[in-house]
Scaffold this active site. Structure first.
Site, short mmCIF file in Angstrom:
data_model
loop_
_atom_site.label_atom_id
_atom_site.label_comp_id
_atom_site.label_asym_id
_atom_site.label_seq_id
_atom_site.Cartn_x
_atom_site.Cartn_y
_atom_site.Cartn_z
N LYS A 107 -19.96 6.03 2.47
CA LYS A 107 -18.87 7.01 2.46
C LYS A 107 -19.14 8.13 1.46
O LYS A 107 -18.96 9.30 1.75
CB LYS A 107 -17.57 6.28 2.08
CG LYS A 107 -16.32 7.09 2.27
CD LYS A 107 -15.06 6.30 1.89
CE LYS A 107 -14.93 4.99 2.62
NZ LYS A 107 -13.61 4.37 2.45
N LYS A 167 -16.77 -1.93 -4.95
CA LYS A 167 -15.45 -2.37 -4.48
C LYS A 167 -15.06 -3.60 -5.26
O LYS A 167 -15.92 -4.35 -5.73
CB LYS A 167 -15.53 -2.75 -2.98
CG LYS A 167 -14.19 -2.73 -2.29
CD LYS A 167 -13.88 -1.36 -1.71
CE LYS A 167 -12.57 -1.33 -0.97
NZ LYS A 167 -12.40 -0.06 -0.24
N PRO A 171 -7.14 2.88 -5.62
CA PRO A 171 -6.26 2.08 -4.77
C PRO A 171 -6.91 1.65 -3.46
O PRO A 171 -7.79 2.33 -2.95
CB PRO A 171 -5.08 3.02 -4.50
CG PRO A 171 -5.57 4.39 -4.79
CD PRO A 171 -6.74 4.29 -5.70
N THR A 215 -6.66 10.98 3.30
CA THR A 215 -7.34 10.08 4.25
C THR A 215 -6.82 10.35 5.66
O THR A 215 -7.59 10.47 6.62
CB THR A 215 -7.12 8.61 3.87
OG1 THR A 215 -7.59 8.40 2.54
CG2 THR A 215 -7.85 7.67 4.82
N GLY A 274 -1.78 5.26 8.48
CA GLY A 274 -1.48 5.22 9.92
C GLY A 274 -0.21 5.97 10.28
O GLY A 274 -0.16 6.67 11.30
N ALA A 288 -5.33 -0.48 10.31
CA ALA A 288 -4.83 -1.70 9.66
C ALA A 288 -5.98 -2.27 8.82
O ALA A 288 -6.34 -1.68 7.81
CB ALA A 288 -4.32 -2.68 10.70
P1 NAI Z 1 -1.45 0.03 4.07
O1 NAI Z 1 -1.51 -1.32 3.46
O2 NAI Z 1 -0.48 1.03 3.57
O3 NAI Z 1 -1.18 -0.11 5.65
C1 NAI Z 1 -1.73 -1.07 6.47
C2 NAI Z 1 -0.73 -1.34 7.58
O4 NAI Z 1 -1.35 -2.19 8.54
C3 NAI Z 1 0.53 -2.05 7.09
O5 NAI Z 1 1.67 -1.38 7.58
C4 NAI Z 1 0.40 -3.45 7.66
O6 NAI Z 1 1.65 -4.06 7.95
C5 NAI Z 1 -0.40 -3.18 8.92
N1 NAI Z 1 -1.14 -4.32 9.44
C6 NAI Z 1 -1.83 -5.27 8.77
N2 NAI Z 1 -2.40 -6.13 9.63
C7 NAI Z 1 -2.06 -5.72 10.87
C8 NAI Z 1 -2.34 -6.20 12.17
N3 NAI Z 1 -3.08 -7.28 12.37
N4 NAI Z 1 -1.84 -5.52 13.21
C9 NAI Z 1 -1.08 -4.42 13.03
N5 NAI Z 1 -0.78 -3.93 11.83
C10 NAI Z 1 -1.26 -4.58 10.76
O7 NAI Z 1 -2.96 0.60 4.02
P2 NAI Z 1 -3.44 2.09 4.17
O8 NAI Z 1 -3.61 2.69 2.83
O9 NAI Z 1 -2.63 2.78 5.20
O10 NAI Z 1 -4.93 1.85 4.73
C11 NAI Z 1 -5.15 1.46 6.06
C12 NAI Z 1 -6.62 1.13 6.26
O11 NAI Z 1 -7.39 2.28 5.93
C13 NAI Z 1 -7.15 0.01 5.37
O12 NAI Z 1 -8.11 -0.71 6.09
C14 NAI Z 1 -7.82 0.75 4.20
O13 NAI Z 1 -8.88 0.03 3.63
C15 NAI Z 1 -8.36 1.98 4.93
N6 NAI Z 1 -8.54 3.12 4.07
C16 NAI Z 1 -7.48 3.60 3.34
C17 NAI Z 1 -7.65 4.70 2.54
C18 NAI Z 1 -6.52 5.28 1.74
O14 NAI Z 1 -6.72 6.34 1.13
N7 NAI Z 1 -5.35 4.67 1.73
C19 NAI Z 1 -8.96 5.37 2.42
C20 NAI Z 1 -9.97 4.82 3.28
C21 NAI Z 1 -9.76 3.72 4.06
N1 PHE Z 2 -9.92 2.62 -1.13
C1 PHE Z 2 -10.04 3.94 -0.57
C2 PHE Z 2 -11.31 4.05 0.28
O1 PHE Z 2 -11.78 3.07 0.78
C3 PHE Z 2 -9.88 5.05 -1.60
C4 PHE Z 2 -10.89 5.09 -2.72
C5 PHE Z 2 -11.96 5.96 -2.63
C6 PHE Z 2 -10.73 4.32 -3.87
C7 PHE Z 2 -12.89 6.08 -3.68
C8 PHE Z 2 -11.66 4.43 -4.92
C9 PHE Z 2 -12.72 5.31 -4.82
O2 PHE Z 2 -11.83 5.11 0.57
#
Ligand code: NAI
Ligand code: PHE
Length: 375
Positions: free
Chosen positions: A68, A80, A119, A155, A189, A242
């Site tokens: 990334k 990580k 985070p 993101t 999402g 998710a």
């Molecule tokens: P979050 O924890 O806020 O949201 C995840 C959502 O997925 C929750 O609403 C949860 O209830 C739902 N979920 C979990 N298991 C599920 C399933 N089996 N079926 C349907 N829904 C399900 O996490 P966030 O921050 O929105 O991140 C989402 C994904 O994106 C994660 O995999 C994370 O690692 C990835 N990601 C997030 C970044 C960020 O800046 N927040 C950056 C890069 C990647």
């Molecule tokens: N956890 C997020 C990701 O997977 C955001 C993040 C980026 C956290 C870089 C730390 C450093 O991208």
């Protein structure tokens, strides 16, 4: 798989793990690469089926962070951490949770600046405030304490850019009336759902949290389906937001969609699944490119001193990076995942063309760079 096998089969630099009896947590930090700068990657806190599982997750996710960072042109390596909690976060009191964060901060500090956290699933900006106060090595503190706040909006912005680039590759002009399935209505999402709905997409949503689905139905007129049915829905665009490990070779063989672009890290169980998608003409935006907006936000704001506007401009570059990957995949007759990994290897070795986002600077420790002495 045994712990030895997990570590022996990994191409990273260091795994450090600790069990803390007082909190009942199993803490792991994986440093995959420091080639471009100190390793960085989020802290994932959840219940795992075993300690091995948590170590495997940390190592695989750290590898994805290396990819990334290089694809986003950021001067950081990949790392990580995972915290295998003894019970779901909702069952842990705030006092216990603070102790969990303190143990994790101590472990981070022991790596002496070679690993920076941020985070991820199960941790928030508020948790970064605590980790930063105790270690000086956390990105993404809340705005109230002078941090850049959540990485989720950028993101989501990047995922939206990736959806548009992948749609173009698939010959789909716009989102109006397209059937878009969003899996996971969390911080990322839900925001992506809002963006695609505002362009007239027909939204189908799933989440294990029924309240989030109800909210999306109310706000965007989304159709709600059961989580277990998500891979059998026919769509134009599938947006996995998710957790990872959603697409294996069998799913890749069966899924009825034209484009896959989302935020979930390590979406594929193995890169071969991408080859099946390619053979079936499904355009996949590799996750470590599509979800790079959060890393651009955190590293851009905190290491490179970028303004929010500049961060947003840089996130738009995800589109041109994907276009290059798609061209390469077509030319080399490989899946987009393979093409992206090849490109990352080239860029890692310094062969990055000038129109692409070369690392913008060497790593400069943030102004408030301090490492607290270990307890
Ligand atoms: P979050 O924890 O806020 O949201 C995840 C959502 O997925 C929750 O609403 C949860 O209830 C739902 N979920 C979990 N298991 C599920 C399933 N089996 N079926 C349907 N829904 C399900 O996490 P966030 O921050 O929105 O991140 C989402 C994904 O994106 C994660 O995999 C994370 O690692 C990835 N990601 C997030 C970044 C960020 O800046 N927040 C950056 C890069 C990647
Ligand atoms: N956890 C997020 C990701 O997977 C955001 C993040 C980026 C956290 C870089 C730390 C450093 O991208």
């Amino acid at each position: 798989m045994s712990l030895e096998k997990v570590i022996e089969g990994w191409d990273g630099r260091l795994v450090s793990s600790r069990f803390d009896a007082a909190t009942g947590g199993y803490y792991t930090i994986a440093v995959h690469s420091r080639q471009l700068g100190p390793a960085a990657g989020g802290t994932r806190a959840m219940v795992y089926s075993s300690a091995e599982d948590a170590v495997r997750d940390a190592t695989r996710l750290a590898g994805a962070m290396t990819l990334k960072m290089v694809m986003a042109g950021l001067p950081m390596g990949g790392g990580k951490s995972t915290i295998a909690l003894p019970m779901p976060r909702s069952h842990i009191s705030d006092i216990q949770w603070r102790q969990v964060l303190r143990v994790h901060a101590e472990n981070i500090a022991m790596l002496g600046g070679n690993y920076w956290t941020g985070p991820d699933v199960g941790t928030s900006s508020k948790d970064m405030d605590v980790l930063h106060a105790a270690s000086g090595l956390a990105f993404g503190r809340s705005e109230a304490v002078g941090g850049p706040g959540s990485s989720a909006p950028e993101t989501a912005h990047g995922v939206y850019v990736a959806i548009r680039a992948a749609m173009q590759e698939a010959g789909l002009a716009d989102l109006a009336d397209r059937r878009v399935v969003v899996q996971g209505l969390g911080a990322v999402g839900y925001d992506v759902a809002r963006r695609v709905a505002s362009e007239g997409a027909r939204l189908v949503v799933v989440d294990i949290d029924a309240e989030r689905c109800a909210q999306a139905a109310k706000e965007f007129g989304a159709e709600v389906i059961a989580p277990e049915g998500v891979l059998s829905v026919t769509s134009d665009v599938f947006v996995p937001c998710a957790t990872g490990g959603v697409i294996d070779e069998e799913v890749a063989e069966d899924i009825e969609t034209k484009v896959i672009a989302g935020a979930a890290n390590n979406l594929l169980t193995n890169p071969l699944a991408a080859d099946v998608l390619a053979r079936r003409g499904i355009v996949l935006a590799p996750d470590f490119v599509a979800n790079g907006g959060g890393a651009v936000h955190l590293v851009g704001r905190e290491v490179l001193g970028w303004s929010p506007g500049l961060v947003s401009d840089k996130v738009e570059r995800i589109g041109s990076t994907l276009t290059e990957i798609f061209e390469r995949a077509r030319y080399d007759k490989v899946g987009t995942e393979t093409a992206a990994r090849r490109l990352a290897a080239e860029w890692m070795s310094g062969a990055r063309p000038s129109q692409q986002a070369a690392p913008d600077a060497v790593f400069v420790p943030p102004v408030n760079w301090t490492i607290s002495p270990p307890r």
